[in-house]
Design a protein around this motif. Structure first.
Motif, PDB file in Angstrom:
ATOM      1  N   ARG A 169      -3.235 -12.143   7.307  1.00  0.00           N
ATOM      2  CA  ARG A 169      -3.355 -11.911   8.482  1.00  0.00           C
ATOM      3  C   ARG A 169      -5.010 -10.910   8.257  1.00  0.00           C
ATOM      4  NH1 ARG A 169      -3.932  -5.597  10.500  1.00  0.00           N
ATOM      5  NH2 ARG A 169      -3.595  -5.760  12.626  1.00  0.00           N
ATOM      6  N   GLY A 170      -6.112 -11.641   9.339  1.00  0.00           N
ATOM      7  CA  GLY A 170      -7.467 -11.295   9.133  1.00  0.00           C
ATOM      8  C   GLY A 170      -7.842 -11.867   7.306  1.00  0.00           C
ATOM      9  N   GLY A 171      -7.217 -13.019   7.166  1.00  0.00           N
ATOM     10  CA  GLY A 171      -7.786 -13.523   6.259  1.00  0.00           C
ATOM     11  C   GLY A 171      -7.185 -13.016   4.353  1.00  0.00           C
ATOM     12  N   GLY A 172      -6.669 -12.301   4.382  1.00  0.00           N
ATOM     13  CA  GLY A 172      -6.203 -11.625   3.387  1.00  0.00           C
ATOM     14  C   GLY A 172      -7.981 -10.383   3.499  1.00  0.00           C
ATOM     15  N   GLY A 173      -8.519 -10.404   4.813  1.00  0.00           N
ATOM     16  CA  GLY A 173     -10.122  -9.386   4.348  1.00  0.00           C
ATOM     17  C   GLY A 173     -11.095  -9.979   3.450  1.00  0.00           C
ATOM     18  N   VAL A 174     -10.741 -11.411   3.316  1.00  0.00           N
ATOM     19  CA  VAL A 174     -11.829 -11.521   2.448  1.00  0.00           C
ATOM     20  C   VAL A 174     -12.723 -12.292   3.542  1.00  0.00           C
ATOM     21  CG1 VAL A 174     -10.638 -12.450   0.450  1.00  0.00           C
ATOM     22  CG2 VAL A 174     -10.649 -14.077   2.067  1.00  0.00           C
ATOM     23  N   ARG A 175     -14.646 -12.895   3.329  1.00  0.00           N
ATOM     24  CA  ARG A 175     -15.150 -13.642   3.793  1.00  0.00           C
ATOM     25  C   ARG A 175     -15.564 -14.685   3.096  1.00  0.00           C
ATOM     26  NH1 ARG A 175     -16.357  -8.819   6.890  1.00  0.00           N
ATOM     27  NH2 ARG A 175     -15.981  -7.202   6.135  1.00  0.00           N
ATOM     28  N   LEU A 176     -15.561 -15.594   4.324  1.00  0.00           N
ATOM     29  CA  LEU A 176     -15.522 -16.942   3.482  1.00  0.00           C
ATOM     30  C   LEU A 176     -17.700 -16.615   3.886  1.00  0.00           C
ATOM     31  CD1 LEU A 176     -13.089 -19.195   6.088  1.00  0.00           C
ATOM     32  CD2 LEU A 176     -13.071 -19.064   3.398  1.00  0.00           C
ATOM     33  N   LYS A 177     -18.163 -16.144   4.272  1.00  0.00           N
ATOM     34  CA  LYS A 177     -19.646 -16.785   4.600  1.00  0.00           C
ATOM     35  C   LYS A 177     -19.987 -16.313   3.154  1.00  0.00           C
ATOM     36  CE  LYS A 177     -20.554 -11.674   5.603  1.00  0.00           C
ATOM     37  NZ  LYS A 177     -21.732 -10.975   6.448  1.00  0.00           N
ATOM     38  N   TRP A 178     -19.699 -15.756   1.911  1.00  0.00           N
ATOM     39  CA  TRP A 178     -19.780 -15.590   0.768  1.00  0.00           C
ATOM     40  C   TRP A 178     -20.340 -17.096  -0.606  1.00  0.00           C
ATOM     41  CZ3 TRP A 178     -22.607 -12.170   2.050  1.00  0.00           C
ATOM     42  CH2 TRP A 178     -22.467 -10.926   2.310  1.00  0.00           C
ATOM     43  N   GLY A 179     -19.034 -17.679   0.411  1.00  0.00           N
ATOM     44  CA  GLY A 179     -18.282 -19.115  -0.577  1.00  0.00           C
ATOM     45  C   GLY A 179     -19.648 -20.532  -0.180  1.00  0.00           C
ATOM     46  N   GLN A 180     -20.503 -20.227   0.606  1.00  0.00           N
ATOM     47  CA  GLN A 180     -22.213 -20.914   0.952  1.00  0.00           C
ATOM     48  C   GLN A 180     -22.487 -21.091  -0.031  1.00  0.00           C
ATOM     49  OE1 GLN A 180     -23.935 -19.462   4.765  1.00  0.00           O
ATOM     50  NE2 GLN A 180     -25.395 -21.836   4.989  1.00  0.00           N
ATOM     51  N   PRO A 181     -22.619 -22.861  -0.564  1.00  0.00           N
ATOM     52  CA  PRO A 181     -23.461 -22.502  -1.220  1.00  0.00           C
ATOM     53  C   PRO A 181     -24.803 -22.136  -1.847  1.00  0.00           C
ATOM     54  CG  PRO A 181     -21.998 -25.026  -0.843  1.00  0.00           C
ATOM     55  CD  PRO A 181     -22.071 -23.773   0.419  1.00  0.00           C
ATOM     56  N   MET A 182     -25.473 -22.463  -0.582  1.00  0.00           N
ATOM     57  CA  MET A 182     -27.116 -22.595  -0.433  1.00  0.00           C
ATOM     58  C   MET A 182     -26.784 -20.428  -1.213  1.00  0.00           C
ATOM     59  SD  MET A 182     -29.999 -23.489  -0.713  1.00  0.00           S
ATOM     60  CE  MET A 182     -29.198 -25.156   1.088  1.00  0.00           C
ATOM     61  N   LEU A 183     -26.066 -20.433  -0.619  1.00  0.00           N
ATOM     62  CA  LEU A 183     -26.999 -18.490  -0.958  1.00  0.00           C
ATOM     63  C   LEU A 183     -26.573 -18.305  -2.882  1.00  0.00           C
ATOM     64  CD1 LEU A 183     -23.879 -16.460   0.952  1.00  0.00           C
ATOM     65  CD2 LEU A 183     -25.929 -17.207   1.575  1.00  0.00           C
ATOM     66  N   VAL A 184     -25.763 -19.238  -3.415  1.00  0.00           N
ATOM     67  CA  VAL A 184     -26.182 -19.688  -4.719  1.00  0.00           C
ATOM     68  C   VAL A 184     -27.607 -20.243  -5.652  1.00  0.00           C
ATOM     69  CG1 VAL A 184     -25.217 -20.474  -6.605  1.00  0.00           C
ATOM     70  CG2 VAL A 184     -23.249 -20.086  -5.526  1.00  0.00           C
ATOM     71  N   ASP A 185     -28.177 -20.988  -4.504  1.00  0.00           N
ATOM     72  CA  ASP A 185     -29.998 -20.774  -4.714  1.00  0.00           C
ATOM     73  C   ASP A 185     -30.469 -19.887  -5.743  1.00  0.00           C
ATOM     74  OD1 ASP A 185     -31.447 -24.160  -4.655  1.00  0.00           O
ATOM     75  OD2 ASP A 185     -32.435 -22.817  -3.275  1.00  0.00           O
ATOM     76  N   ASP A 186     -30.593 -19.149  -4.615  1.00  0.00           N
ATOM     77  CA  ASP A 186     -30.968 -17.955  -4.872  1.00  0.00           C
ATOM     78  C   ASP A 186     -31.211 -17.318  -6.473  1.00  0.00           C
ATOM     79  OD1 ASP A 186     -33.524 -17.770  -2.898  1.00  0.00           O
ATOM     80  OD2 ASP A 186     -31.647 -16.126  -2.351  1.00  0.00           O
ATOM     81  N   VAL A 187     -29.815 -18.033  -7.375  1.00  0.00           N
ATOM     82  CA  VAL A 187     -29.477 -17.940  -9.007  1.00  0.00           C
ATOM     83  C   VAL A 187     -29.668 -18.795  -9.122  1.00  0.00           C
ATOM     84  CG1 VAL A 187     -27.511 -16.742  -9.955  1.00  0.00           C
ATOM     85  CG2 VAL A 187     -27.999 -16.355  -7.830  1.00  0.00           C
ATOM     86  N   ALA A 188     -29.830 -19.837  -9.142  1.00  0.00           N
ATOM     87  CA  ALA A 188     -30.188 -20.780  -9.749  1.00  0.00           C
ATOM     88  C   ALA A 188     -32.061 -20.691 -10.205  1.00  0.00           C
ATOM     89  CB  ALA A 188     -30.097 -22.305  -9.382  1.00  0.00           C
TER      90      ALA A 188
END
Length: 290
Positions: A169-188
């Motif tokens: 229900r509701g994906g367990g409350g977890v948000r898929l948007k945080w898995g977008q790879p481009m968000l890691v580009d800043d970290v790299a």
């Protein structure tokens, strides 16, 4: 005792320790395990660490072992990083200890990371920002990244769709948007001395992972979480060409068995000359074993 590369046929970059040898299964995580087992059509019972080591030793496959710390995001008690590190030290011929620290633990998490590296032999880290409910580039996690980068260790970042929470229900409350790879580009960019492994084929953002790994010297891709028979064609294309030294075997055990992954990989078009790198050599270099 250390890993003898001549005696193993592969290095699995992605193996989960989901239950402690001492403590009962966390009831919050139990609900996610129920859903994930249904999604992957995998057995519900989670193997304990000695069972994992026995399986991998029988298969002549070394493996990186970690938990996922999502105590802040989900309120689920984690398996202890120290338990995993101590277990790995007793099975150092086959097991490579990774740790997981919730990014929201900030400077206190950074203290734990340093202790695990300097006193317990941890050789890498695992982040699952979907389960940790946090943007990978949120500055709250930067103190932890700073310690990892200082020691020039690898960190695995979950990317793409999450089997954890699928169907709940509701994906367990977890948000898929945080898995977008481009968000890691800043970290790299901000941590060029930290080797970043983008975990999984990153669907539905496959091309983002390929682009980042092509662009950033310190970014790699592990191919866990999906059977190779479901890989998008561009994954095979880049594994055979420009990213052949950056692709890493990973299973996502216990949800995917390493033998099943390897069997499928033989049939999807990987060139014979790139398979040794994918299965072992690329990871050995990344982990400092070669």
């Amino acid at each position: 005792m250390t890993i003898d590369l001549s005696k193993i046929r592969a290095i699995d970059m992605h193996v989960h320790a989901e239950v402690s040898c001492h403590d009962p299964e966390d009831p919050v995580m139990g609900k996610f395990f129920d859903a994930a087992s249904a999604y992957f059509k995998a057995p519900r019972e989670r193997p304990k660490m000695p069972e994992i080591a026995q399986l991998y030793r029988e298969q002549n496959i070394a493996f990186c072992l970690f938990t996922v710390d999502c105590e802040s995001g989900l309120g689920a008690k984690r398996v202890s990083n120290y338990e995993i590190a101590e277990f790995a030290s007793q099975n150092a011929d086959i097991c490579i200890p990774f740790a997981s620290i919730d990014p929201r633990k900030g400077k206190l998490g950074a203290r734990e990371a340093r202790d695990l590296i300097e006193n317990y032999g941890v050789q890498g880290f695992k982040f699952h920002h979907i389960m940790q409910d946090c943007d990978p580039a949120d500055r709250v996690g930067y103190p932890i990244y700073e310690v990892i980068a200082e020691h020039r260790l690898p960190a695995i970042f979950h990317t793409g769709h999450s089997g954890m929470g699928t169907g709940m229900r509701g994906g367990g409350g977890v948000r898929l948007k945080w898995g977008q790879p481009m968000l890691v580009d800043d970290v790299a960019v901000d941590f060029p001395d930290m080797k970043i492994v983008l975990a999984h084929p990153s669907w539905p953002w496959v091309d983002e992972s390929l682009s980042i790994a092509l662009h950033k010297e310190n970014v790699f891709i592990d191919l866990s979480g999906w059977s190779p028979k479901y890989f998008q064609p561009q994954i095979i294309q880049y594994a055979n060409t420009q990213l052949k030294k950056k692709m890493l075997f990973g299973s996502d055990f216990p949800l995917i068995h390493p033998d099943k992954w390897i069997e499928a990989a033989r049939t999807v078009g990987f060139k014979d000359e790139v398979m040794p790198g994918i299965m072992k050599d690329n990871a050995a270099k990344l982990l400092g074993l070669a």
